[in-house]
Design an enzyme around this catalytic site. Structure first.
Site, mmCIF file in Angstrom:
data_model
loop_
_atom_site.group_PDB
_atom_site.id
_atom_site.type_symbol
_atom_site.label_atom_id
_atom_site.label_comp_id
_atom_site.label_asym_id
_atom_site.label_seq_id
_atom_site.Cartn_x
_atom_site.Cartn_y
_atom_site.Cartn_z
ATOM 1 N N LYS A 127 41.713 78.587 38.168
ATOM 2 C CA LYS A 127 40.517 77.815 39.029
ATOM 3 C C LYS A 127 39.944 77.129 38.218
ATOM 4 O O LYS A 127 38.966 77.904 37.121
ATOM 5 C CB LYS A 127 40.386 77.701 40.112
ATOM 6 C CG LYS A 127 39.490 76.869 41.522
ATOM 7 C CD LYS A 127 41.203 76.417 42.400
ATOM 8 C CE LYS A 127 41.207 75.129 42.856
ATOM 9 N NZ LYS A 127 41.607 75.161 43.852
ATOM 10 N N ASP A 167 42.541 68.904 43.304
ATOM 11 C CA ASP A 167 41.758 69.232 44.613
ATOM 12 C C ASP A 167 40.421 68.593 44.519
ATOM 13 O O ASP A 167 40.988 67.248 44.231
ATOM 14 C CB ASP A 167 41.432 70.629 43.516
ATOM 15 C CG ASP A 167 40.866 72.100 45.052
ATOM 16 O OD1 ASP A 167 41.092 72.514 45.437
ATOM 17 O OD2 ASP A 167 39.711 72.018 45.312
HETATM 18 P P1 NDP Z 1 40.256 65.264 48.549
HETATM 19 O O1 NDP Z 1 38.849 65.073 47.536
HETATM 20 O O2 NDP Z 1 41.189 64.374 48.826
HETATM 21 O O3 NDP Z 1 39.690 64.618 50.509
HETATM 22 C C1 NDP Z 1 38.752 65.912 50.287
HETATM 23 C C2 NDP Z 1 38.216 65.304 51.866
HETATM 24 O O4 NDP Z 1 37.344 66.421 52.898
HETATM 25 C C3 NDP Z 1 37.575 64.473 51.709
HETATM 26 O O5 NDP Z 1 37.495 63.463 53.098
HETATM 27 C C4 NDP Z 1 35.584 64.675 51.982
HETATM 28 O O6 NDP Z 1 34.998 64.175 51.752
HETATM 29 C C5 NDP Z 1 35.560 66.120 52.957
HETATM 30 N N1 NDP Z 1 34.883 67.049 51.830
HETATM 31 C C6 NDP Z 1 34.660 67.394 51.119
HETATM 32 N N2 NDP Z 1 33.909 68.267 51.086
HETATM 33 C C7 NDP Z 1 33.345 68.859 51.621
HETATM 34 C C8 NDP Z 1 32.250 68.975 52.143
HETATM 35 N N3 NDP Z 1 30.779 69.770 51.941
HETATM 36 N N4 NDP Z 1 31.223 68.574 53.251
HETATM 37 C C9 NDP Z 1 31.872 67.801 54.716
HETATM 38 N N5 NDP Z 1 33.152 66.809 54.098
HETATM 39 C C10 NDP Z 1 33.714 67.193 53.274
HETATM 40 O O7 NDP Z 1 40.282 66.780 48.653
HETATM 41 P P2 NDP Z 1 41.606 67.360 48.534
HETATM 42 O O8 NDP Z 1 42.120 66.891 50.263
HETATM 43 O O9 NDP Z 1 42.163 68.397 48.014
HETATM 44 O O10 NDP Z 1 41.045 69.140 48.827
HETATM 45 C C11 NDP Z 1 40.791 69.561 50.408
HETATM 46 C C12 NDP Z 1 40.892 70.754 50.774
HETATM 47 O O11 NDP Z 1 42.163 71.188 50.562
HETATM 48 C C13 NDP Z 1 40.309 71.786 49.838
HETATM 49 O O12 NDP Z 1 39.711 72.546 49.908
HETATM 50 C C14 NDP Z 1 41.523 72.120 48.719
HETATM 51 O O13 NDP Z 1 40.624 73.228 48.182
HETATM 52 C C15 NDP Z 1 43.161 72.478 49.348
HETATM 53 N N6 NDP Z 1 43.350 71.820 49.137
HETATM 54 C C16 NDP Z 1 43.937 71.202 48.243
HETATM 55 C C17 NDP Z 1 45.115 71.227 47.609
HETATM 56 C C18 NDP Z 1 45.636 70.061 46.946
HETATM 57 O O14 NDP Z 1 46.914 69.798 46.521
HETATM 58 N N7 NDP Z 1 45.060 68.543 47.321
HETATM 59 C C19 NDP Z 1 46.003 72.549 47.728
HETATM 60 C C20 NDP Z 1 45.226 72.915 48.418
HETATM 61 C C21 NDP Z 1 44.383 73.420 48.906
HETATM 62 P P3 NDP Z 1 34.656 62.882 51.514
HETATM 63 O O15 NDP Z 1 34.852 61.612 50.815
HETATM 64 O O16 NDP Z 1 33.211 62.040 52.089
HETATM 65 O O17 NDP Z 1 32.938 63.618 49.757
HETATM 66 O O1 2IT Z 2 44.175 74.907 45.682
HETATM 67 C C1 2IT Z 2 45.485 74.317 45.183
HETATM 68 O O2 2IT Z 2 46.458 75.041 45.427
HETATM 69 C C2 2IT Z 2 45.486 73.504 43.954
HETATM 70 N N1 2IT Z 2 44.488 72.490 44.314
HETATM 71 C C3 2IT Z 2 46.616 73.070 43.720
HETATM 72 C C4 2IT Z 2 47.318 74.017 42.738
HETATM 73 C C5 2IT Z 2 47.731 73.216 42.276
HETATM 74 O O3 2IT Z 2 48.321 73.509 40.610
HETATM 75 O O4 2IT Z 2 49.014 72.209 42.171
#
Ligand code: NDP
Ligand code: 2IT
Length: 446
Positions: A127, A167
Protein backbone atom coordinates in the site's frame (compact mmCIF):
# COMPACT_ATOMS: atom_id res chain seq x y z
CA UNK A 1 -4.01 -19.54 27.13
CA UNK A 2 -4.52 -17.90 23.74
CA UNK A 3 -5.60 -14.65 25.45
CA UNK A 4 -2.36 -14.25 27.37
CA UNK A 5 -0.36 -15.17 24.24
CA UNK A 6 -2.25 -12.50 22.35
CA UNK A 7 -1.65 -9.83 24.99
CA UNK A 8 2.03 -10.67 25.05
CA UNK A 9 2.22 -10.51 21.25
CA UNK A 10 0.33 -7.20 21.08
CA UNK A 11 2.58 -5.65 23.75
CA UNK A 12 5.57 -6.28 21.50
CA UNK A 13 3.76 -4.91 18.43
CA UNK A 14 2.84 -1.71 20.28
CA UNK A 15 6.37 -1.23 21.67
CA UNK A 16 7.96 -1.80 18.26
CA UNK A 17 5.51 0.35 16.28
CA UNK A 18 4.76 3.29 18.59
CA UNK A 19 1.94 5.68 17.71
CA UNK A 20 0.56 3.49 14.92
CA UNK A 21 -2.93 2.94 16.38
CA UNK A 22 -4.59 1.71 13.16
CA UNK A 23 -1.78 -0.79 12.54
CA UNK A 24 -2.13 -2.12 16.11
CA UNK A 25 -5.90 -2.57 15.60
CA UNK A 26 -5.46 -4.37 12.28
CA UNK A 27 -2.86 -6.75 13.75
CA UNK A 28 -4.99 -7.43 16.83
CA UNK A 29 -8.05 -8.23 14.72
CA UNK A 30 -6.05 -10.79 12.72
CA UNK A 31 -4.10 -12.41 15.57
CA UNK A 32 -7.30 -12.95 17.59
CA UNK A 33 -8.18 -15.58 14.97
CA UNK A 34 -4.73 -16.68 13.92
CA UNK A 35 -3.02 -17.31 17.32
CA UNK A 36 -5.48 -20.06 18.33
CA UNK A 37 -5.01 -21.59 14.85
CA UNK A 38 -1.21 -21.50 15.16
CA UNK A 39 -1.40 -23.13 18.59
CA UNK A 40 -3.00 -26.11 16.82
CA UNK A 41 -0.56 -25.99 13.90
CA UNK A 42 2.93 -25.73 15.46
CA UNK A 43 4.82 -25.66 12.13
CA UNK A 44 3.87 -21.99 11.79
CA UNK A 45 4.91 -21.27 15.36
CA UNK A 46 8.32 -22.88 15.00
CA UNK A 47 9.02 -20.88 11.83
CA UNK A 48 7.95 -17.63 13.60
CA UNK A 49 5.56 -16.86 10.72
CA UNK A 50 3.46 -14.46 12.80
CA UNK A 51 6.51 -12.49 13.96
CA UNK A 52 7.65 -12.22 10.34
CA UNK A 53 4.30 -11.46 8.72
CA UNK A 54 3.77 -8.29 10.81
CA UNK A 55 7.12 -6.85 9.71
CA UNK A 56 7.03 -5.11 6.29
CA UNK A 57 9.56 -6.48 3.82
CA UNK A 58 10.41 -2.87 2.97
CA UNK A 59 9.15 0.65 3.79
CA UNK A 60 9.89 3.50 1.38
CA UNK A 61 9.34 7.11 2.48
CA UNK A 62 10.17 10.08 0.29
CA UNK A 63 9.88 13.81 -0.30
CA UNK A 64 7.41 15.03 -2.94
CA UNK A 65 8.05 18.67 -3.90
CA UNK A 66 5.78 20.33 -6.48
CA UNK A 67 4.80 23.79 -7.76
CA UNK A 68 1.20 24.96 -7.24
CA UNK A 69 -0.76 27.23 -9.64
CA UNK A 70 0.63 30.31 -7.92
CA UNK A 71 4.17 29.03 -8.53
CA UNK A 72 4.60 28.42 -4.79
CA UNK A 73 6.61 25.39 -3.68
CA UNK A 74 4.60 22.70 -1.85
CA UNK A 75 6.14 19.71 -0.08
CA UNK A 76 4.32 16.46 0.71
CA UNK A 77 5.45 13.09 1.98
CA UNK A 78 5.15 9.95 -0.14
CA UNK A 79 5.17 6.31 0.99
CA UNK A 80 5.13 2.76 -0.31
CA UNK A 81 4.85 -0.12 2.13
CA UNK A 82 5.99 -3.41 0.54
CA UNK A 83 4.51 -5.76 3.10
CA UNK A 84 4.71 -9.31 1.75
CA UNK A 85 5.63 -10.81 -1.64
CA UNK A 86 5.55 -14.53 -0.77
CA UNK A 87 2.71 -15.31 -3.22
CA UNK A 88 3.23 -12.64 -5.91
CA UNK A 89 4.34 -9.08 -6.64
CA UNK A 90 3.31 -6.46 -4.07
CA UNK A 91 -0.17 -5.23 -4.99
CA UNK A 92 -2.34 -2.57 -3.41
CA UNK A 93 -3.65 0.94 -3.80
CA UNK A 94 -2.33 4.45 -3.29
CA UNK A 95 -4.23 6.79 -0.96
CA UNK A 96 -4.01 10.59 -1.25
CA UNK A 97 -5.62 12.15 1.83
CA UNK A 98 -4.37 14.64 4.47
CA UNK A 99 -4.77 12.00 7.23
CA UNK A 100 -2.29 9.59 5.57
CA UNK A 101 0.61 8.56 7.78
CA UNK A 102 2.87 5.55 8.25
CA UNK A 103 0.54 3.74 10.69
CA UNK A 104 -2.49 4.03 8.40
CA UNK A 105 -0.58 2.75 5.38
CA UNK A 106 0.93 -0.13 7.38
CA UNK A 107 -2.56 -1.17 8.52
CA UNK A 108 -3.80 -1.05 4.93
CA UNK A 109 -0.76 -2.97 3.61
CA UNK A 110 -1.18 -5.60 6.32
CA UNK A 111 -4.88 -6.11 5.49
CA UNK A 112 -3.99 -6.26 1.80
CA UNK A 113 -1.74 -9.31 2.31
CA UNK A 114 -4.67 -11.42 3.59
CA UNK A 115 -7.20 -9.93 1.17
CA UNK A 116 -5.03 -10.60 -1.87
CA UNK A 117 -4.39 -14.14 -0.69
CA UNK A 118 -8.17 -14.72 -0.46
CA UNK A 119 -8.74 -13.62 -4.07
CA UNK A 120 -7.16 -16.91 -5.28
CA UNK A 121 -4.84 -14.84 -7.53
CA UNK A 122 -1.01 -14.61 -7.19
CA UNK A 123 -0.63 -11.20 -5.56
CA UNK A 124 1.43 -10.10 -2.56
CA UNK A 125 0.41 -7.14 -0.39
CA UNK A 126 1.43 -3.48 -0.43
CA UNK A 127 0.00 0.00 0.00
CA UNK A 128 1.19 3.55 -0.49
CA UNK A 129 0.16 7.13 -0.81
CA UNK A 130 0.69 10.62 0.47
CA UNK A 131 -0.69 13.29 2.80
CA UNK A 132 -1.48 15.31 -0.36
CA UNK A 133 -5.11 16.51 -0.45
CA UNK A 134 -6.55 16.49 -3.99
CA UNK A 135 -9.67 18.33 -2.76
CA UNK A 136 -9.81 21.89 -4.09
CA UNK A 137 -6.72 21.40 -6.29
CA UNK A 138 -6.82 22.12 -10.03
CA UNK A 139 -6.21 19.33 -12.56
CA UNK A 140 -2.86 20.97 -13.27
CA UNK A 141 -1.86 20.84 -9.59
CA UNK A 142 -2.94 17.20 -9.29
CA UNK A 143 -0.84 16.40 -12.38
CA UNK A 144 2.22 18.21 -11.02
CA UNK A 145 1.92 16.35 -7.74
CA UNK A 146 1.45 12.96 -9.44
CA UNK A 147 4.45 13.53 -11.70
CA UNK A 148 6.68 14.40 -8.75
CA UNK A 149 5.35 11.45 -6.71
CA UNK A 150 6.11 9.01 -9.56
CA UNK A 151 9.54 10.54 -10.16
CA UNK A 152 10.63 8.84 -6.94
CA UNK A 153 8.22 5.88 -6.83
CA UNK A 154 9.09 4.54 -10.31
CA UNK A 155 12.41 3.04 -9.18
CA UNK A 156 10.65 0.88 -6.57
CA UNK A 157 7.81 -0.58 -8.66
CA UNK A 158 7.39 -2.66 -11.82
CA UNK A 159 4.92 -5.07 -13.44
CA UNK A 160 6.63 -8.07 -11.79
CA UNK A 161 7.73 -6.28 -8.60
CA UNK A 162 5.01 -3.98 -7.26
CA UNK A 163 1.80 -2.85 -8.97
CA UNK A 164 -0.04 0.09 -7.32
CA UNK A 165 -3.66 1.13 -7.99
CA UNK A 166 -6.21 3.61 -6.60
CA UNK A 167 -7.75 4.09 -3.16
CA UNK A 168 -9.20 7.18 -1.41
CA UNK A 169 -8.35 10.27 -3.46
CA UNK A 170 -6.80 8.26 -6.29
CA UNK A 171 -9.12 7.48 -9.21
CA UNK A 172 -8.87 7.38 -12.99
CA UNK A 173 -7.49 10.92 -13.29
CA UNK A 174 -4.62 10.31 -10.86
CA UNK A 175 -3.77 6.85 -12.29
CA UNK A 176 -3.55 8.52 -15.74
CA UNK A 177 -1.03 11.14 -14.61
CA UNK A 178 0.98 8.55 -12.64
CA UNK A 179 1.07 6.13 -15.58
CA UNK A 180 2.09 8.87 -18.02
CA UNK A 181 5.07 9.80 -15.87
CA UNK A 182 6.12 6.16 -15.33
CA UNK A 183 6.03 5.50 -19.06
CA UNK A 184 8.12 8.56 -19.72
CA UNK A 185 10.74 7.73 -17.10
CA UNK A 186 11.07 4.02 -18.01
CA UNK A 187 10.41 4.17 -21.74
CA UNK A 188 8.17 1.15 -21.47
CA UNK A 189 4.44 0.45 -21.70
CA UNK A 190 3.63 -2.20 -19.10
CA UNK A 191 0.93 -3.09 -16.60
CA UNK A 192 2.71 -1.29 -13.76
CA UNK A 193 -0.51 0.28 -12.43
CA UNK A 194 -4.10 -0.97 -12.44
CA UNK A 195 -7.28 1.05 -12.76
CA UNK A 196 -5.96 2.39 -16.08
CA UNK A 197 -8.17 3.96 -18.76
CA UNK A 198 -9.90 1.48 -21.01
CA UNK A 199 -8.05 2.48 -24.19
CA UNK A 200 -4.59 2.36 -22.59
CA UNK A 201 -4.51 -1.01 -20.83
CA UNK A 202 -7.37 -0.84 -18.32
CA UNK A 203 -9.87 -3.60 -17.64
CA UNK A 204 -13.61 -3.36 -18.08
CA UNK A 205 -15.45 -3.62 -14.72
CA UNK A 206 -12.41 -2.40 -12.68
CA UNK A 207 -14.20 0.85 -11.66
CA UNK A 208 -17.28 -1.17 -10.64
CA UNK A 209 -15.40 -4.12 -9.11
CA UNK A 210 -15.13 -3.21 -5.42
CA UNK A 211 -18.79 -2.18 -5.09
CA UNK A 212 -20.15 -5.02 -7.23
CA UNK A 213 -17.93 -7.55 -5.46
CA UNK A 214 -19.06 -6.36 -2.04
CA UNK A 215 -22.71 -6.79 -3.01
CA UNK A 216 -21.98 -10.25 -4.49
CA UNK A 217 -20.31 -11.24 -1.22
CA UNK A 218 -23.25 -10.08 0.91
CA UNK A 219 -25.59 -11.83 -1.53
CA UNK A 220 -23.73 -15.09 -0.76
CA UNK A 221 -23.98 -14.47 3.00
CA UNK A 222 -27.72 -13.82 2.66
CA UNK A 223 -28.20 -16.85 0.40
CA UNK A 224 -26.52 -19.02 3.02
CA UNK A 225 -29.23 -17.83 5.40
CA UNK A 226 -32.01 -18.36 2.87
CA UNK A 227 -32.44 -14.61 2.23
CA UNK A 228 -32.09 -12.26 -0.77
CA UNK A 229 -31.81 -8.52 -1.46
CA UNK A 230 -35.32 -8.24 -2.87
CA UNK A 231 -37.10 -5.42 -1.02
CA UNK A 232 -34.32 -4.96 1.55
CA UNK A 233 -33.56 -1.42 2.77
CA UNK A 234 -29.83 -0.68 2.61
CA UNK A 235 -27.69 2.14 3.95
CA UNK A 236 -24.40 3.10 2.29
CA UNK A 237 -21.77 5.55 3.59
CA UNK A 238 -19.40 7.54 1.39
CA UNK A 239 -20.17 8.59 -2.18
CA UNK A 240 -16.89 7.78 -3.90
CA UNK A 241 -15.90 4.89 -6.13
CA UNK A 242 -16.87 2.03 -3.82
CA UNK A 243 -20.16 3.59 -2.65
CA UNK A 244 -21.29 4.48 -6.19
CA UNK A 245 -21.05 0.94 -7.59
CA UNK A 246 -22.35 -0.65 -4.41
CA UNK A 247 -25.51 1.38 -4.91
CA UNK A 248 -25.69 0.47 -8.63
CA UNK A 249 -25.55 -3.28 -7.96
CA UNK A 250 -27.96 -3.08 -5.01
CA UNK A 251 -30.53 -1.31 -7.20
CA UNK A 252 -30.09 -4.00 -9.89
CA UNK A 253 -30.75 -6.71 -7.30
CA UNK A 254 -33.99 -5.14 -6.08
CA UNK A 255 -32.80 -3.47 -2.87
CA UNK A 256 -33.78 0.06 -1.81
CA UNK A 257 -30.77 2.26 -0.98
CA UNK A 258 -31.63 5.26 1.18
CA UNK A 259 -28.34 6.96 2.13
CA UNK A 260 -25.01 8.29 0.86
CA UNK A 261 -22.53 10.58 2.60
CA UNK A 262 -19.27 12.47 2.33
CA UNK A 263 -16.93 14.15 4.80
CA UNK A 264 -19.43 17.02 5.20
CA UNK A 265 -22.69 15.16 5.77
CA UNK A 266 -25.35 12.56 5.05
CA UNK A 267 -28.32 12.44 2.64
CA UNK A 268 -31.37 10.34 3.59
CA UNK A 269 -33.66 9.65 0.63
CA UNK A 270 -36.66 7.71 1.95
CA UNK A 271 -37.96 7.15 -1.62
CA UNK A 272 -34.74 5.32 -2.49
CA UNK A 273 -31.90 6.24 -4.83
CA UNK A 274 -32.79 5.16 -8.38
CA UNK A 275 -30.60 4.87 -11.49
CA UNK A 276 -31.28 8.44 -12.57
CA UNK A 277 -30.39 9.87 -9.17
CA UNK A 278 -27.26 7.70 -9.10
CA UNK A 279 -26.20 9.11 -12.50
CA UNK A 280 -26.47 12.57 -10.90
CA UNK A 281 -24.20 11.42 -8.03
CA UNK A 282 -21.58 10.09 -10.48
CA UNK A 283 -21.51 13.38 -12.37
CA UNK A 284 -21.47 15.38 -9.11
CA UNK A 285 -18.61 13.40 -7.56
CA UNK A 286 -16.49 12.28 -10.52
CA UNK A 287 -16.77 15.28 -12.85
CA UNK A 288 -17.77 18.36 -10.86
CA UNK A 289 -16.14 17.05 -7.64
CA UNK A 290 -18.90 18.67 -5.56
CA UNK A 291 -20.52 17.95 -2.16
CA UNK A 292 -23.29 15.37 -1.53
CA UNK A 293 -25.43 18.13 -0.01
CA UNK A 294 -26.34 19.10 -3.59
CA UNK A 295 -28.26 15.80 -3.91
CA UNK A 296 -30.56 16.82 -1.07
CA UNK A 297 -31.08 20.23 -2.66
CA UNK A 298 -31.88 18.69 -6.07
CA UNK A 299 -34.17 15.89 -4.88
CA UNK A 300 -35.63 17.56 -1.79
CA UNK A 301 -34.62 14.87 0.70
CA UNK A 302 -33.16 15.14 4.19
CA UNK A 303 -29.56 16.26 4.78
CA UNK A 304 -27.67 15.97 8.07
CA UNK A 305 -24.44 17.90 8.54
CA UNK A 306 -21.50 15.77 9.79
CA UNK A 307 -23.61 12.64 10.31
CA UNK A 308 -23.08 8.98 9.43
CA UNK A 309 -25.95 6.70 8.28
CA UNK A 310 -25.89 4.16 11.12
CA UNK A 311 -28.86 5.65 13.00
CA UNK A 312 -31.15 4.94 10.04
CA UNK A 313 -33.16 1.74 10.07
CA UNK A 314 -31.96 -0.83 7.51
CA UNK A 315 -31.70 -4.55 6.75
CA UNK A 316 -28.13 -4.27 5.45
CA UNK A 317 -25.37 -1.68 5.92
CA UNK A 318 -22.48 -0.96 3.56
CA UNK A 319 -19.77 1.19 5.16
CA UNK A 320 -17.86 2.43 2.09
CA UNK A 321 -15.98 5.54 3.24
CA UNK A 322 -13.10 5.04 5.68
CA UNK A 323 -11.68 3.22 8.71
CA UNK A 324 -13.37 3.25 12.14
CA UNK A 325 -16.64 4.76 10.89
CA UNK A 326 -18.81 2.21 12.78
CA UNK A 327 -18.12 2.44 16.49
CA UNK A 328 -19.55 0.25 19.25
CA UNK A 329 -22.67 2.40 19.77
CA UNK A 330 -23.30 2.56 16.00
CA UNK A 331 -23.10 -1.26 15.81
CA UNK A 332 -25.55 -1.53 18.72
CA UNK A 333 -27.97 0.83 16.97
CA UNK A 334 -27.75 -1.13 13.71
CA UNK A 335 -28.48 -4.43 15.48
CA UNK A 336 -31.30 -2.88 17.53
CA UNK A 337 -32.94 -1.61 14.33
CA UNK A 338 -32.91 -5.09 12.77
CA UNK A 339 -29.84 -4.96 10.53
CA UNK A 340 -28.96 -8.54 9.52
CA UNK A 341 -25.95 -7.99 7.25
CA UNK A 342 -22.91 -5.72 7.03
CA UNK A 343 -20.70 -5.62 3.92
CA UNK A 344 -17.48 -3.71 4.46
CA UNK A 345 -16.68 -1.89 1.22
CA UNK A 346 -14.16 0.21 3.13
CA UNK A 347 -11.06 -1.14 4.86
CA UNK A 348 -11.53 -1.74 8.61
CA UNK A 349 -14.60 0.54 8.87
CA UNK A 350 -15.80 -1.21 12.05
CA UNK A 351 -13.86 -0.86 15.31
CA UNK A 352 -12.88 -4.02 17.23
CA UNK A 353 -15.63 -3.24 19.79
CA UNK A 354 -18.18 -2.81 16.97
CA UNK A 355 -17.20 -6.16 15.42
CA UNK A 356 -17.81 -7.82 18.78
CA UNK A 357 -21.36 -6.41 18.83
CA UNK A 358 -22.04 -7.94 15.38
CA UNK A 359 -20.60 -11.30 16.43
CA UNK A 360 -22.58 -11.42 19.66
CA UNK A 361 -25.77 -10.64 17.71
CA UNK A 362 -24.83 -13.37 15.17
CA UNK A 363 -25.61 -11.18 12.19
CA UNK A 364 -23.81 -11.67 8.83
CA UNK A 365 -20.69 -9.57 9.25
CA UNK A 366 -18.58 -9.50 6.05
CA UNK A 367 -15.14 -8.08 6.95
CA UNK A 368 -13.38 -5.78 4.47
CA UNK A 369 -10.61 -8.19 3.57
CA UNK A 370 -13.25 -10.58 2.19
CA UNK A 371 -16.10 -8.26 1.18
CA UNK A 372 -14.09 -5.59 -0.65
CA UNK A 373 -11.57 -7.95 -2.30
CA UNK A 374 -13.37 -7.64 -5.66
CA UNK A 375 -11.47 -4.44 -6.46
CA UNK A 376 -8.02 -5.91 -6.14
CA UNK A 377 -9.25 -9.14 -7.73
CA UNK A 378 -10.19 -7.32 -10.93
CA UNK A 379 -6.87 -5.47 -10.66
CA UNK A 380 -5.31 -8.95 -10.77
CA UNK A 381 -7.39 -9.70 -13.87
CA UNK A 382 -6.18 -6.41 -15.39
CA UNK A 383 -2.58 -7.58 -14.81
CA UNK A 384 -3.33 -10.89 -16.56
CA UNK A 385 -4.88 -9.12 -19.55
CA UNK A 386 -1.87 -6.76 -19.76
CA UNK A 387 0.60 -9.69 -19.68
CA UNK A 388 -1.32 -11.52 -22.39
CA UNK A 389 -2.01 -8.28 -24.32
CA UNK A 390 -5.72 -9.09 -24.59
CA UNK A 391 -8.95 -7.43 -23.40
CA UNK A 392 -11.76 -9.46 -21.96
CA UNK A 393 -15.44 -8.46 -22.36
CA UNK A 394 -17.54 -6.97 -19.53
CA UNK A 395 -19.41 -10.25 -19.20
CA UNK A 396 -16.20 -12.28 -18.94
CA UNK A 397 -14.68 -10.06 -16.24
CA UNK A 398 -17.94 -9.80 -14.29
CA UNK A 399 -18.32 -13.60 -14.37
CA UNK A 400 -14.77 -14.07 -13.07
CA UNK A 401 -15.42 -11.46 -10.35
CA UNK A 402 -18.56 -13.29 -9.32
CA UNK A 403 -16.69 -16.62 -9.17
CA UNK A 404 -13.91 -15.08 -7.06
CA UNK A 405 -16.38 -13.58 -4.54
CA UNK A 406 -18.09 -16.98 -4.33
CA UNK A 407 -14.70 -18.67 -3.73
CA UNK A 408 -13.88 -16.16 -0.96
CA UNK A 409 -17.21 -16.94 0.69
CA UNK A 410 -16.37 -20.66 0.50
CA UNK A 411 -12.99 -20.04 2.18
CA UNK A 412 -14.76 -18.13 4.96
CA UNK A 413 -17.11 -21.08 5.46
CA UNK A 414 -14.19 -23.53 5.50
CA UNK A 415 -12.34 -21.77 8.31
CA UNK A 416 -15.11 -19.78 10.00
CA UNK A 417 -18.00 -22.13 10.69
CA UNK A 418 -18.91 -22.25 14.40
CA UNK A 419 -21.91 -24.56 14.76
CA UNK A 420 -24.77 -23.04 12.78
CA UNK A 421 -23.12 -19.60 12.79
CA UNK A 422 -20.39 -18.40 10.41
CA UNK A 423 -17.66 -16.23 11.86
CA UNK A 424 -16.61 -14.59 8.59
CA UNK A 425 -13.84 -12.56 10.22
CA UNK A 426 -12.18 -15.68 11.57
CA UNK A 427 -12.72 -17.50 8.25
CA UNK A 428 -11.17 -14.68 6.23
CA UNK A 429 -8.23 -14.24 8.58
CA UNK A 430 -7.28 -17.90 8.68
CA UNK A 431 -8.09 -18.50 5.00
CA UNK A 432 -5.91 -15.54 3.99
CA UNK A 433 -3.14 -16.52 6.40
CA UNK A 434 -2.68 -20.17 5.40
CA UNK A 435 -1.76 -19.56 1.75
CA UNK A 436 0.82 -16.87 2.59
CA UNK A 437 2.22 -18.75 5.59
CA UNK A 438 2.65 -21.96 3.57
CA UNK A 439 4.46 -20.03 0.83
CA UNK A 440 6.76 -18.52 3.46
CA UNK A 441 7.49 -21.98 4.86
CA UNK A 442 8.28 -23.30 1.36
CA UNK A 443 10.63 -20.42 0.61
CA UNK A 444 12.81 -20.66 3.73
CA UNK A 445 13.95 -17.83 5.94
CA UNK A 446 12.96 -14.75 3.95
P1 NDP B 1 -13.03 7.72 -2.87
O1 NDP B 1 -11.96 8.72 -2.67
O2 NDP B 1 -13.57 7.49 -4.23
O3 NDP B 1 -14.27 8.04 -1.91
C1 NDP B 1 -14.12 8.14 -0.55
C2 NDP B 1 -15.44 8.54 0.08
O4 NDP B 1 -15.33 8.45 1.51
C3 NDP B 1 -15.82 9.99 -0.22
O5 NDP B 1 -17.22 10.10 -0.23
C4 NDP B 1 -15.20 10.73 0.96
O6 NDP B 1 -15.81 11.98 1.23
C5 NDP B 1 -15.44 9.76 2.10
N1 NDP B 1 -14.40 9.89 3.12
C6 NDP B 1 -13.08 9.58 2.98
N2 NDP B 1 -12.39 9.84 4.11
C7 NDP B 1 -13.29 10.33 4.97
C8 NDP B 1 -13.21 10.80 6.30
N3 NDP B 1 -12.04 10.77 6.97
N4 NDP B 1 -14.37 11.23 6.88
C9 NDP B 1 -15.55 11.22 6.21
N5 NDP B 1 -15.68 10.80 4.93
C10 NDP B 1 -14.58 10.37 4.33
O7 NDP B 1 -12.44 6.35 -2.26
P2 NDP B 1 -12.93 4.86 -2.48
O8 NDP B 1 -14.39 4.81 -2.70
O9 NDP B 1 -12.02 4.24 -3.47
O10 NDP B 1 -12.57 4.20 -1.06
C11 NDP B 1 -13.50 4.11 0.01
C12 NDP B 1 -13.06 3.02 0.97
O11 NDP B 1 -13.00 1.76 0.25
C13 NDP B 1 -11.68 3.19 1.59
O12 NDP B 1 -11.69 2.63 2.88
C14 NDP B 1 -10.78 2.34 0.68
O13 NDP B 1 -9.61 1.93 1.35
C15 NDP B 1 -11.72 1.17 0.42
N6 NDP B 1 -11.43 0.34 -0.74
C16 NDP B 1 -11.32 0.89 -2.00
C17 NDP B 1 -11.10 0.08 -3.09
C18 NDP B 1 -11.06 0.61 -4.47
O14 NDP B 1 -10.93 -0.19 -5.41
N7 NDP B 1 -11.17 1.91 -4.69
C19 NDP B 1 -10.90 -1.37 -2.93
C20 NDP B 1 -11.11 -1.86 -1.59
C21 NDP B 1 -11.35 -1.01 -0.56
P3 NDP B 1 -15.09 13.33 0.72
O15 NDP B 1 -15.22 13.31 -0.77
O16 NDP B 1 -15.83 14.41 1.39
O17 NDP B 1 -13.67 13.23 1.18
O1 2IT C 1 -7.91 -1.62 -0.68
C1 2IT C 1 -7.86 -2.12 -1.83
O2 2IT C 1 -7.97 -3.33 -2.02
C2 2IT C 1 -7.66 -1.21 -2.97
N1 2IT C 1 -7.60 0.00 -2.77
C3 2IT C 1 -7.50 -1.77 -4.36
C4 2IT C 1 -6.10 -2.26 -4.59
C5 2IT C 1 -5.77 -2.67 -5.99
O3 2IT C 1 -4.58 -2.98 -6.20
O4 2IT C 1 -6.63 -2.71 -6.86
Amino acid sequence: MSDSKMNEFMKKIIAKNPGEAEFHEAVQEVVESVIPFIEKNPKYKKAKILERIVEPERVIMFRVPWLDDKSQIQVNRGYRIQMNSAIGPYKGGLRFHPTVNLGILKFLAFEQVFKNSLTTLPMGGGKGGSDFDPKGKSDNEVMKFCQSFMTELFRHIGPDADVPAGDIGVGGREIGYLFGQYRRLCNEFTGVLTGKGINWGGSLIRPEATGYGCVYFVQEMLKFRGESFEGKVCTVSGSGNVAQYTVEKLIQLGAKVVTLSDSNGLIYDEQGIDEKKLAFVLELKNVRRGRIKEYAQKYGCKYFENKRPWGIKCHAAFPSAHENEIEENDAETLVKHGCIAVGEGANMPTTIEGIKVFHDAKICYGPGKAANAGGVAVSGLEMSQNSMRVSWSREEVDKKLHEIMFAIHEQCLKYGKEGDHVNYAKGANIGGFVKVADAMLDQGLV
